[in-house]
Design a protein around this motif. Structure first.
Motif, PDB file in Angstrom:
ATOM      1  N   PRO A  51      -4.842 -17.509   8.548  1.00 50.12           N
ATOM      2  CA  PRO A  51      -4.467 -18.387   9.542  1.00 50.12           C
ATOM      3  C   PRO A  51      -5.303 -18.704  11.041  1.00 50.12           C
ATOM      4  O   PRO A  51      -4.839 -19.445  11.853  1.00 50.12           O
ATOM      5  N   LEU A  52      -6.269 -17.715  11.022  1.00 53.35           N
ATOM      6  CA  LEU A  52      -7.264 -17.588  12.123  1.00 53.35           C
ATOM      7  C   LEU A  52      -6.304 -17.504  13.476  1.00 53.35           C
ATOM      8  O   LEU A  52      -6.537 -18.034  14.416  1.00 53.35           O
ATOM      9  N   TYR A  53      -5.270 -16.468  13.415  1.00 57.87           N
ATOM     10  CA  TYR A  53      -4.409 -16.337  14.440  1.00 57.87           C
ATOM     11  C   TYR A  53      -3.697 -17.381  15.103  1.00 57.87           C
ATOM     12  O   TYR A  53      -3.240 -17.532  16.249  1.00 57.87           O
ATOM     13  N   PRO A  79     -14.287 -19.266  17.681  1.00 55.71           N
ATOM     14  CA  PRO A  79     -13.416 -20.469  17.695  1.00 55.71           C
ATOM     15  C   PRO A  79     -12.483 -20.475  16.479  1.00 55.71           C
ATOM     16  O   PRO A  79     -12.954 -20.096  15.321  1.00 55.71           O
ATOM     17  N   PRO A  80     -11.352 -20.950  16.699  1.00 56.87           N
ATOM     18  CA  PRO A  80     -10.239 -20.951  15.419  1.00 56.87           C
ATOM     19  C   PRO A  80     -10.732 -22.126  14.660  1.00 56.87           C
ATOM     20  O   PRO A  80      -9.937 -22.880  14.465  1.00 56.87           O
ATOM     21  N   GLU A  81     -11.985 -22.039  14.001  1.00 56.33           N
ATOM     22  CA  GLU A  81     -12.478 -23.237  12.961  1.00 56.33           C
ATOM     23  C   GLU A  81     -12.512 -22.696  11.940  1.00 56.33           C
ATOM     24  O   GLU A  81     -13.788 -21.835  11.657  1.00 56.33           O
ATOM     25  N   PRO A  82     -12.226 -23.151  10.832  1.00 56.95           N
ATOM     26  CA  PRO A  82     -12.480 -22.275   9.340  1.00 56.95           C
ATOM     27  C   PRO A  82     -13.594 -22.922   8.688  1.00 56.95           C
ATOM     28  O   PRO A  82     -13.801 -23.440   7.609  1.00 56.95           O
ATOM     29  N   SER A  83     -14.609 -22.953   9.612  1.00 60.81           N
ATOM     30  CA  SER A  83     -16.072 -23.422   8.962  1.00 60.81           C
ATOM     31  C   SER A  83     -16.823 -21.986   8.619  1.00 60.81           C
ATOM     32  O   SER A  83     -16.489 -21.017   9.009  1.00 60.81           O
ATOM     33  N   PHE A 142     -10.390 -12.153  -5.541  1.00 60.98           N
ATOM     34  CA  PHE A 142      -9.627 -13.254  -5.291  1.00 60.98           C
ATOM     35  C   PHE A 142     -10.054 -14.549  -5.983  1.00 60.98           C
ATOM     36  O   PHE A 142     -11.242 -14.703  -6.327  1.00 60.98           O
ATOM     37  N   ASP A 143      -9.102 -15.259  -6.371  1.00 64.95           N
ATOM     38  CA  ASP A 143      -9.392 -16.799  -6.971  1.00 64.95           C
ATOM     39  C   ASP A 143      -9.624 -17.619  -5.790  1.00 64.95           C
ATOM     40  O   ASP A 143     -10.368 -18.453  -6.262  1.00 64.95           O
ATOM     41  N   LEU A 144      -9.017 -17.535  -4.820  1.00 63.74           N
ATOM     42  CA  LEU A 144      -9.314 -18.550  -3.828  1.00 63.74           C
ATOM     43  C   LEU A 144      -9.179 -17.852  -2.578  1.00 63.74           C
ATOM     44  O   LEU A 144      -8.225 -16.879  -2.082  1.00 63.74           O
ATOM     45  N   GLY A 145      -9.785 -18.516  -1.409  1.00 62.24           N
ATOM     46  CA  GLY A 145      -9.566 -18.056   0.181  1.00 62.24           C
ATOM     47  C   GLY A 145      -9.167 -19.361   0.462  1.00 62.24           C
ATOM     48  O   GLY A 145      -9.894 -20.306   0.723  1.00 62.24           O
ATOM     49  N   LEU A 146      -8.048 -19.309   1.332  1.00 65.10           N
ATOM     50  CA  LEU A 146      -7.463 -20.379   1.977  1.00 65.10           C
ATOM     51  C   LEU A 146      -7.313 -20.321   3.652  1.00 65.10           C
ATOM     52  O   LEU A 146      -6.789 -19.314   3.830  1.00 65.10           O
ATOM     53  N   ALA A 147      -7.929 -21.088   4.336  1.00 64.63           N
ATOM     54  CA  ALA A 147      -7.936 -20.893   5.928  1.00 64.63           C
ATOM     55  C   ALA A 147      -7.279 -22.113   6.498  1.00 64.63           C
ATOM     56  O   ALA A 147      -7.612 -23.451   5.987  1.00 64.63           O
ATOM     57  N   THR A 148      -6.756 -21.957   7.883  1.00 63.02           N
ATOM     58  CA  THR A 148      -6.512 -23.269   8.544  1.00 63.02           C
ATOM     59  C   THR A 148      -6.926 -23.018  10.036  1.00 63.02           C
ATOM     60  O   THR A 148      -7.132 -21.887  10.335  1.00 63.02           O
ATOM     61  N   ASP A 149      -7.273 -23.973  10.784  1.00 69.90           N
ATOM     62  CA  ASP A 149      -7.720 -23.751  12.160  1.00 69.90           C
ATOM     63  C   ASP A 149      -6.569 -23.390  13.145  1.00 69.90           C
ATOM     64  O   ASP A 149      -5.337 -23.322  12.725  1.00 69.90           O
ATOM     65  N   GLY A 150      -6.776 -23.403  14.409  1.00 68.93           N
ATOM     66  CA  GLY A 150      -5.565 -22.972  15.250  1.00 68.93           C
ATOM     67  C   GLY A 150      -4.278 -23.645  15.265  1.00 68.93           C
ATOM     68  O   GLY A 150      -3.617 -23.159  15.336  1.00 68.93           O
ATOM     69  N   ASP A 151      -4.477 -24.977  14.977  1.00 65.80           N
ATOM     70  CA  ASP A 151      -3.073 -25.876  15.038  1.00 65.80           C
ATOM     71  C   ASP A 151      -2.740 -26.350  13.717  1.00 65.80           C
ATOM     72  O   ASP A 151      -2.102 -27.288  13.346  1.00 65.80           O
ATOM     73  N   MET A 195      -4.921 -41.305  -0.200  1.00 68.70           N
ATOM     74  CA  MET A 195      -5.324 -40.188   0.400  1.00 68.70           C
ATOM     75  C   MET A 195      -6.227 -40.588   1.545  1.00 68.70           C
ATOM     76  O   MET A 195      -6.992 -41.737   1.448  1.00 68.70           O
ATOM     77  N   GLY A 196      -6.513 -40.006   2.528  1.00 65.05           N
ATOM     78  CA  GLY A 196      -7.613 -40.118   3.702  1.00 65.05           C
ATOM     79  C   GLY A 196      -7.841 -39.061   4.043  1.00 65.05           C
ATOM     80  O   GLY A 196      -7.443 -37.670   4.205  1.00 65.05           O
ATOM     81  N   GLY A 197      -9.453 -38.754   4.532  1.00 62.37           N
ATOM     82  CA  GLY A 197      -9.933 -37.691   4.973  1.00 62.37           C
ATOM     83  C   GLY A 197     -11.360 -37.902   5.465  1.00 62.37           C
ATOM     84  O   GLY A 197     -11.993 -39.040   5.548  1.00 62.37           O
ATOM     85  N   GLU A 198     -11.607 -36.867   6.329  1.00 64.16           N
ATOM     86  CA  GLU A 198     -12.978 -36.927   7.140  1.00 64.16           C
ATOM     87  C   GLU A 198     -13.822 -35.593   7.016  1.00 64.16           C
ATOM     88  O   GLU A 198     -13.091 -34.606   6.676  1.00 64.16           O
ATOM     89  N   GLU A 199     -15.152 -35.757   7.160  1.00 63.71           N
ATOM     90  CA  GLU A 199     -15.786 -34.580   7.031  1.00 63.71           C
ATOM     91  C   GLU A 199     -15.478 -33.209   7.771  1.00 63.71           C
ATOM     92  O   GLU A 199     -16.001 -32.142   7.464  1.00 63.71           O
ATOM     93  N   SER A 200     -14.766 -33.536   8.886  1.00 62.39           N
ATOM     94  CA  SER A 200     -14.228 -32.312   9.801  1.00 62.39           C
ATOM     95  C   SER A 200     -12.984 -31.655   9.235  1.00 62.39           C
ATOM     96  O   SER A 200     -12.519 -31.012  10.062  1.00 62.39           O
ATOM     97  N   ALA A 201     -12.970 -31.805   7.928  1.00 61.63           N
ATOM     98  CA  ALA A 201     -11.734 -30.932   7.369  1.00 61.63           C
ATOM     99  C   ALA A 201     -10.492 -31.523   7.754  1.00 61.63           C
ATOM    100  O   ALA A 201      -9.480 -31.011   7.680  1.00 61.63           O
ATOM    101  N   GLY A 202     -10.143 -32.744   7.816  1.00 60.44           N
ATOM    102  CA  GLY A 202      -9.141 -33.126   8.015  1.00 60.44           C
ATOM    103  C   GLY A 202      -8.608 -34.071   6.741  1.00 60.44           C
ATOM    104  O   GLY A 202      -9.410 -34.840   6.184  1.00 60.44           O
TER     105      GLY A 202
END
Length: 471
Positions: free
Chosen positions: A188-190, A223-227, A243-252, A331-338
């Motif tokens: 969760p990047l703190y 920076p709390p960014e999962p890049s 591990f099969d997967l690593g999953l992260a989220t940014d600060g919010d 579905m909707g998405g953007e390259e900055s991981a949204g």
């Protein structure tokens, strides 16, 4: 100073421009905006895990209380999508979120979401911005003491976690995830997804290891960014764990990051293509898909394969959120991981994005590398890159002037079409494209490029700065 709302609200450095006084001014401006449109059913107020976030929330709540607008104050740091969910669940006038998202720890931000739950559209933020800057001159701000406001019922403390988690349990195939017995590293990047993503995966029977799940306003000095650049500790842990997967989220928790076995990082663009294909294969949903102008055409290719419409928007998730709110897209998405999906919040949600990736791997019974390989076999390969160039003011002015005329070629490739939804996007031969977007606050230009092979991409990027500067 002048308060300026960008694509995700107002952001500034704590104790420099982001002060209690300026938060009161912004809160009063939002209160005035809501009263002007007769929308005063209350606000949910939340924050990320940054320094002084809880106090900033209280300062804002005191202003809304003084204006007769009830404030539902989150008792702990709360993910951005959870605030969006709570606005809709309680049918409120909107929400205030104190977050600077993935920005460095010295930054804080104030984001307003209106009653429809997504990021405020430009006409709304412009009105709030104008009101705030007028208040900077007049100082006409109302404030009610916190204790008095709570006693009078104008401030109510809430924890929106459980209702949001219950909702996700209905939207994700946890039965399939449980059957797969996945081993997952969660990071969760703190930030605010602590106790959200990891809890749901543990409930589903996954073997979950959690890292960076303590409160740290410095975010581990990254920076709390999962890049890929900002999660070296996670990559190392993946390399040494089975591990099969690593999953992260940014600060919010509104952005996602995905790692495969041995720490292989998957670009958000790749994840968007894979998840769209997975959704179309597992859910009987009709409708288009949306992406921002800066996002991969892999999404277009998957949309074409499934014979659904592709909608291209300007940069800023508010435009995608608006389409979700009106049930126009699956579905909707953007390259900055949204990313978000039909029937969910009209806001970026890194938690549901990570859960969809886990569901995809579980249901397909294949490692993520194989899923991507199979997708490329169906629709072709797409490789992307983004470069930032710092320009002098003179260079920036020259570049802006030069791009007013439609370019005819880029790095020797013929321009077939120019799109000006947001910046200057040149569609090239061989299914390649480039996009030039200028920052509105600094002399920086962002250069995006995509091609069907690495050699073409490398050539585009090697000429990127020269193309921008008109050399």
């Amino acid at each position: 100073m002048e308060i300026k709302f960008g694509t995700s609200g107002w952001r500034a450095i704590i104790a420099d421009d982001f002060t209690f006084a300026n938060v009161r001014i912004c809160s009063q401006a939002i209160a005035d905006h809501l009263k002007s449109i007769n929308c005063t059913q209350g606000l949910v107020i939340g924050s990320d895990a940054r320094f002084m976030s809880a106090r900033f929330m209280e300062v804002a709540a005191e202003v809304f209380a003084a204006n007769g607008i009830k404030a539902y104050l989150c008792v702990r740091d709360t993910p951005t999508p959870v605030i969006s969910f709570e606005i809709l669940r309680r049918k409120l006038s909107g929400g205030i979120n104190f977050t600077a998202s993935h920005n460095p720890p010295e930054y804080q931000g104030l984001k307003f979401s209106p009653a429809w739950g997504g990021p405020a559209l430009p006409e709304t933020t412009k009105d709030i911005e104008n009101r705030a800057n007028e208040l900077m001159k007049s100082g006409n701000v109302k404030v009610m003491n916190l204790a008095q406001a709570e006693k009078s019922g104008l401030i109510l403390r809430i924890d929106p976690m459980e209702t949001y988690l219950d909702d996700l349990r209905k939207k994700i195939n946890f039965t399939a995830i449980k059957a797969a017995k996945l081993k997952i590293l969660v990071n969760p990047l703190y930030g605010t997804s602590r106790g959200y993503l990891d809890r749901l995966l543990k409930e589903a029977g996954c073997e979950v290891t959690v890292m960076n799940d303590n409160l740290d306003p410095y975010f581990g000095h990254q920076p709390p960014e999962p890049s890929e650049a900002h999660i070296p500790d996670m990559i190392e842990k993946m390399q040494h764990g089975n591990f099969d997967l690593g999953l992260a989220t940014d600060g919010d928790a509104d952005r996602f990051g995905v790692l495969g076995p041995k720490g292989v990082f998957y670009e958000p663009n790749q994840i968007l293509g894979m998840v769209l294909d997975h959704i179309k294969n597992t859910r009987d949903w009709k409708g288009a898909v949306a992406r921002s102008v800066a996002t991969t055409h892999l999404v277009d290719a998957v949309a074409g394969f499934h014979k659904i419409e592709l909608i291209e928007t300007a940069v800023g998730f508010k435009f995608i959120g608006d389409l979700i709110a009106h049930d126009k897209i699956v579905m909707g998405g953007e390259e900055s991981a949204g990313m978000t999906i039909r029937g969910h919040v009209p806001e970026k949600d890194g938690i549901i994005a990570c859960l969809l990736v886990a569901e995809m791997v579980a249901m397909q019974k294949k490692p993520i590398a194989k899923i991507l390989e199979n997708l490329y076999k169906k629709v072709g390969t797409y490789v992307t890159r983004r470069l930032n160039f710092k320009l002098t003011e003179a260079e920036k002015a020259k570049a802006i002037a030069g791009l007013k005329n439609d370019p005819t070629s880029v790095a020797g490739f013929k321009v077939k079409k120019v799109i000006r939804i947001d910046g200057t996007k040149c569609i090239l031969e061989n299914d390649a494209w480039v996009l030039v977007r200028f920052s509105g606050t600094e002399p920086v230009v962002r250069f995006y490029a995509e091609a069907r092979d690495e050699a073409t991409l490398k050539k585009l990027c090697s000429q990127g700065e020269a193309f921008v500067k008109g050399i």
